[in-house]
Structure formats: C-alpha cells, structure tokens
Scaffold this motif. Structure first.
Motif, PDB file in Angstrom:
ATOM      1  N   UNK A  67       0.324  -1.435  -0.093  1.00 27.91           N
ATOM      2  CA  UNK A  67      -0.170   0.079  -0.051  1.00 27.91           C
ATOM      3  C   UNK A  67       0.886   0.908   0.058  1.00 27.91           C
ATOM      4  N   UNK A  68       0.464   2.024  -0.405  1.00 23.26           N
ATOM      5  CA  UNK A  68       1.079   3.323  -0.489  1.00 23.26           C
ATOM      6  C   UNK A  68       0.796   4.644   0.295  1.00 23.26           C
ATOM      7  N   UNK A  69      -0.791   4.521   1.262  1.00 21.87           N
ATOM      8  CA  UNK A  69      -0.901   6.144   1.881  1.00 21.87           C
ATOM      9  C   UNK A  69      -1.544   4.892   3.406  1.00 21.87           C
ATOM     10  N   UNK A  70      -1.343   5.994   3.755  1.00 22.07           N
ATOM     11  CA  UNK A  70      -2.324   6.216   5.402  1.00 22.07           C
ATOM     12  C   UNK A  70      -3.817   5.672   5.157  1.00 22.07           C
ATOM     13  N   UNK A  71      -4.116   6.185   4.024  1.00 22.92           N
ATOM     14  CA  UNK A  71      -6.065   5.847   4.030  1.00 22.92           C
ATOM     15  C   UNK A  71      -6.376   4.519   3.617  1.00 22.92           C
ATOM     16  N   UNK A  72      -5.030   3.679   3.050  1.00 22.63           N
ATOM     17  CA  UNK A  72      -5.476   2.614   2.496  1.00 22.63           C
ATOM     18  C   UNK A  72      -5.062   1.473   3.525  1.00 22.63           C
TER      19      UNK A  72
END
Lengths: 227, 298
Positions: free
Chosen positions: A149-154
């Motif tokens: 994953x790439x970001x906190x939202x994921x």
C-alpha cells in the motif's frame, strides 16, 4: 450477446488521483451512493450477463457543497432564507453512509475584505505545501513498503493496530469524542488514519494529543449540519 | 494451408492469448471470421483485403476461414488486423521461413491496418505487454506509434513495425526490425501547474485540511456559502498532491491506455489524475459498465 463491452468509469480513471465532485447535492442521490463500495474496497467489480470485470479505483474523493439551497445557512455574512424543511431535504441528498466515509469535513467561510485586499506575497505557495506533503508521503511509502500500500488511507485494521498506537491521554480524548459525537466504528478507524497522517506531516513517529484532536475536529461538521 | 499466429487481448486489465488460426482452401471465394468477433473485428476483413492489395500482393479469391480461439470470449478491438493478415500471408505462401513455427510460438502480434498497408496505433498496449510477459511470451510485434508506451516494460522484446511490407520482409529474412531499448527509465516528473495555492487569500484552515487530505489520501468534503472559494481550493489540489511513483504511474497509465487516453510521445502519466465529472453523470460512466445486458438473440 450485447452488454459484454465493459469499460471503466471515472472512478477508475481517477485511480491514484482525485475524483472531485463539485456541488455534491446536485448529483443524483443514487449515483453518489454507488460510491459506497468502491470507497471502501478500492476496486470495483462490474458484472454483466457473461462477464465480470474488476478495475482498480483507489481514488481520493473530494467534494464541495453549499449547506442549503440558498447557500448561506451557518454563514456569518448573510442570513439564510431557507425553511428548515428545505435545508433538511437538501442535506439529506448526502446519505449517512457516504458522509461516514469522508474523513475530513471542513467549513469554508467567506473571506473578509481585509484579507482580500492584502498583498499575495506572504501567502504560502503550492510548492512549499507539496514539499511537506511529499515528505509525509515518503514516510508512509517507506513504512508500508512490505504491505503493498502507498498511503495511510489504505491501512487495514491489522496495520492500524500496528502503526496507530495511542497513548492513554490520546485514548481518553478519542473515547470522549466517540461518545459525544456518536461516532461509528468506521469513523473511529478513519480518525486514527487521519491522526497518523497529521503525525507524519509533523514528522513524528508517535501520535500526539494535538494530532488526534485535529483529526477529531475534522469530523464534527456532520453533527452541525446533519443533526 | 493452415497457419496459427498468436495475439493478445484484454478483458478488463487482464490479458489472454488469442490464437489466430487461418485456413485457406479451395472452394467458393469466401472470407469468414469466427470466434465471437464484434463489429470492429468483422470489419477488419475489408481493411485486410485492401491493405494486402495495396502492398503489392495478391489477395487470392479462395475460401478463407479465420478462427479466433478461445472461441467463447467476445473479441473486440482492431488489434487483430495484423495477426490475421500475417496468418493469411503465411497460409497463402507469401511468407516462407523454415524457422517460422518456432518463432511464432513465442511471439505475439498486435496492430491495426490502414488501407495503404500502414500499421496504426491501438489502445491498451501497455497492459497487453505486461500481460504478455506474464504469460511467458518472449517478443511482441506492435505498431511503431505504440513503441514508446511499450518500452517501459522490460523482460520482453519489443519489435515495432510501421507497415505491412516491413513485417513480410522481416519474416522472410530480408529485413531487420530494431528492438526497442526497454530500459526506458528516463522519466521526467513534471511539476508545472496552472493554479497555485498562493492565489487563495485567507482560508488557512481549509488549506490545512486539504494538505492533510493530500498527504494521506483521505476523502474530503468542503462545505461553504457560494463564492467562498470551495471550487477554487479544490482546483488547486493537484498542485499539492504528492509526486506519483513509477509503479503508481504504470497502474494509472494501464487504465488510461485501454481507452486511448495516452499520448504517443509521452505515454506515461506522470501527474496524479484529477477527474471532475459534471453532476449529470450516470452510474455507468461513474463506476464503469457498458451496454445494458439484453437477452440473447440467437
């Protein structure tokens, strides 16, 4: 044999980017509600007679809206001329489940004359902001590189447990907010994700009180308007 | 005579190999394509006939049957023009090479034909190359105008061709197609934006909220009175989004490539997409979809 040519929609074209819905209540209510699944799953599966195709749609939803049909409900500049019923009907176009999926709700107040008349030299430029954003995102990419994953939202629930640890003080604040604002379990995890991002912007490994309280503050508009 | 040429097609983002089988036999002159072709594939008959004629070769009036296998998946798109043509030319004896069978075993051919024999750009080349590589294919012959897009994929030979004569001479051993260097990592991320946050006066709290949203990829709702600057702020959001990584860029380009939204010179999408559909948008254009399923007619 018709109906086999499945193609992706705007949400997949916005993959890894932004889907901006201007004047959200003007959209067909059922069209907005179609976003419920994709906003959580980050992919969309389209089923037709003989085919089922999955497209990725990890997008960031940004929406804008007026608080009421006349536009001035809650404004400090002008009085709202709408009836309570009108306001209710207008706001009810955004369903609770959609609102629950929006981590950051922010009120944009009209600008005063003094601000408009001031010179633009002191205002921060996009490149400065982008620099901070990039640093925060680099921290995230580095932290989650083994999880795809790439970001906190994921963040998944397991990763939230691992990376969004709260001190007892923070936990107390979150608990009282949870009870006072009547938050859902999803809102709870979403607050933790936003708090993680705010801490990343601060280059702090630990989520501090100011981070969690800023994250909670982004969730209280639905109480103001939708209650 | 029978010939088999490999091609590739996409279902969503997933690729599957299509075996293009051509048989030419004596009988009443006829040209038939079977294997669930859609209108674009059916129309390729005319393009193929004319392109072969205009390339100085003879299109024999015989019974030609083309089968696109697996026959139970609907085939759409113009990329089958070239593999069918190559199949016809092999079956017809215009292409003769004793190593041909072995070579074609590991080769995928895609491309659209124009009437003068030129090979035209097609959509979805990037996902096709990625999928062909996954399926163990060694080389892919594709239109020259798609070469840059394909060059971002390493581990598979990319052979660009610009017209039908080139590919015939290549198979006959009289012409060398230059492989594209697939180590194309010379990527310039652009940082030029038309709008800047310094144009928005005041609104510090909204700017801060957008900064947080951009940093973590969080969803965001702006509520405010008319003219307070909601749209103005949102329009400037792309200028503070984090740079896109190469992997993310490939994923985005794959989707844009399928619907032909990539440019020929700079196919890779190097800025994060910002889509703002109008509020009259329908379900299927928002989440994707297609024609409404109808009961089977035949």
């Amino acid at each position: 044999m018709e109906g086999l040519f499945l193609s992706h929609g705007e949400i997949s074209l916005a993959h890894h980017g932004v889907l901006f819905l201007d004047e959200l209540p003007e959209f067909n209510k059922s069209v907005i509600d179609v976003l419920r699944g994709p906003l959580e799953e980050k992919f969309v599966t389209i089923n037709r007679l003989n085919a089922s195709i999955t497209y990725p749609c990890n997008f960031m939803l940004v929406a804008s809206m007026n608080p009421c049909p006349c536009g001035y409900y809650g404004s400090k500049i002008r009085d709202c001329t709408c009836s309570e019923k009108q306001i209710k009907r207008y706001l009810s176009k955004i369903s609770g489940p959609i609102l629950d999926r929006i981590d950051i709700q922010v009120e944009v107040q009209g600008v005063t004359y003094q601000k408009l008349n001031s010179s633009a030299t002191k205002i921060e430029t996009s490149s400065k902001i982008r620099c901070r954003v990039n640093n925060a995102r680099k921290l995230q990419i580095k932290r989650y590189k083994n999880y795809g994953i790439y970001s906190n939202s994921e963040l998944t629930p397991m990763l939230i447990d691992k990376y969004c640890n709260l001190s007892s003080n923070c936990k107390n604040i979150l608990q009282s907010a949870f009870e006072k604002l009547g938050l859902s379990a999803r809102a709870y995890t979403r607050i933790l994700k936003v708090a993680r991002t705010i801490a990343d912007l601060d280059n702090s490994e630990e989520i501090k009180i100011q981070h969690i309280s800023e994250a909670i503050q982004y969730r209280n508009l639905d109480r103001k308007y939708w209650n | 005579m029978l010939s088999i040429v490999k091609s590739i097609s996409l279902q969503g983002l997933q690729g599957y190999l299509v075996s293009t089988q051509v048989d030419i036999s004596s009988g009443l002159p006829n040209f038939e394509i079977v294997g669930l072709p859609d209108t674009i594939v059916k129309e390729s008959k005319e393009r193929i006939k004319t392109a072969i004629k205009n390339s100085g070769l003879e299109f024999l009036s015989r019974k030609i049957v083309v089968n696109l296998s697996p026959a139970n998946i609907k085939k759409e798109g113009s990329m089958f023009d070239l593999p069918i043509t190559v199949g016809i030319l092999i079956a017809n004896g215009d292409i003769v090479n004793k190593y041909l069978d072995d070579y074609l075993q590991n080769t995928v051919i895609i491309g659209e034909l124009s009437l003068n024999g030129n090979i035209e750009k097609i959509n979805g080349v990037l996902p096709m190359c990625i999928e062909a590589k996954k399926l163990g294919i060694k080389r892919i012959i594709l239109p020259k105008s798609n070469a840059i897009e394909a060059s971002f994929i390493s581990g598979i030979d990319i052979l660009p061709v610009s017209n039908l004569l080139e590919i015939i001479e290549f198979f006959n051993g009289n012409f060398i197609i230059e492989k594209i260097d697939s180590s194309n990592t010379n990527i310039q991320f652009s940082s030029h934006y038309n709008f800047d946050f310094c144009e928005v006066k005041g609104q510090e709290s909204a700017k801060r909220a957008l900064e947080v949203a951009a940093a973590g990829g969080h969803n965001c709702l702006l509520i405010g009175s008319p003219g307070s600057g909601k749209t103005m702020l949102a329009k400037r959001l792309p200028s503070i989004l984090p740079d896109i990584s190469f992997d993310e860029s490939l994923e985005v380009t794959k989707i844009h490539s399928i619907c032909g939204l990539t440019s020929e010179k700079n196919p890779l999408i190097l800025t994060r997409p910002f889509r703002s559909p109008h509020h009259t948008i329908t379900h299927s254009s928002l989440v994707g979809g297609g024609l409404i399923p109808k009961p089977r007619r035949n």
